[in-house]
Design an enzyme around this catalytic site. Sequence first.
Site, PDB file in Angstrom:
ATOM      1  CB  THR A  65      -0.918   0.018   1.238  1.00 36.59           C
ATOM      2  OG1 THR A  65      -1.871   1.065   1.111  1.00 36.59           O
ATOM      3  CG2 THR A  65      -0.106   0.268   2.499  1.00 36.59           C
ATOM      4  CB  THR A  66       1.493   4.258  -1.313  1.00 40.40           C
ATOM      5  OG1 THR A  66       2.297   3.309  -2.016  1.00 40.40           O
ATOM      6  CG2 THR A  66       2.337   5.503  -1.034  1.00 40.40           C
TER       7      THR A  66
END
Length: 261
Positions: A65-66
Amino acid sequence: MPNLTFLEGSCSARSEARKEREEGMAQDLEERFQVAQVAQPQNFLRDTFSRGDAPAKRIEFAHGTTTLAFVFQGGIVIAVDSRATRGPLIASQSVKKVVEINDYMLATLAGSAADTQYFLRDLGKTARLHELDTGKRMSLAAASKCFVNTIYSYKGYGLSMGCMLAGWDETGPHLYYVDSDGTRNKSNLFSVGSGSTWAYGILDSAYSFDLSVEDALELGRRAIAAAVHRDAYSGGTINVYHMKKDGWEKVSADDNNDLFW
C-alpha cells in the site's frame, strides 16, 4: 533484628489481589478479542505448516500500500491509494484505506486490512464512549495511546499494522504513527507502506510547513501518484483528505492512470 512477620499477611493479600486483577484483565481482553483456540495462537501458522501432512508451500502474507499524511499551516493532508493485494494478485482496486473515527479524527490503513479495520473500529467505539462520558472529544494523544496499548497486548500474535492517526483537537492539529510492534511516534510527516520510499522522495523535495492549501493537496496527490507508478502493490484510486479546524473534508478521488498518463 526487628520482627517483620506482621507484613507477611499484608504482602500475601496484596499478591492475591494483584493476581485477581490480572486474571480479570486477561478474561476481559479474551472476551473483547477472540484469538485462535490453540495453545499458542502466535505460532499457529508455523506449527501448522511444520507438520508432516502439511502442504509443501506454506502461506506467506505479502502486504502492499501507500499512505501518507503531513501537517502544514492549513491543517493536515491525508492521501492514500486504494489497492489491496494477495501476494502477487490484485484482490481489490477500491479499498477504503481512510477510516473516519469521528468528524475530527482520521486513521489510515497499511498492513493487513482485517487487522487494521478491526482494531480501528474498536478505537472508534472507545473514542465515542469517551465523548459520551466526558462531554469532550478524545485528544489525538489519548486516542493514539489507547490504540497502541490495545494492539501491543497482541504483540507476537502475527498482527501486521502500520497506521497513522490524524486529527484536530483542543490543542491543534496532530499526526501520530502507530504500528503492531508497539511503536508510537509523533511528527509532521509520515508515509507508510510498500510505496512509501517513492512517496518520501516527492515529499522530501517539496514539503514545507508554509505550503498553501492548494499546493499541499497537490503535493499529497502527486506523491501517491509517483509511488503508485513505481510500486506494483499500490494502485487504484488516489483519495485525498483535508483535516481542518472544523473537521475533515474529502477533497478528491482520482484514478491514478488519469493523473499519470
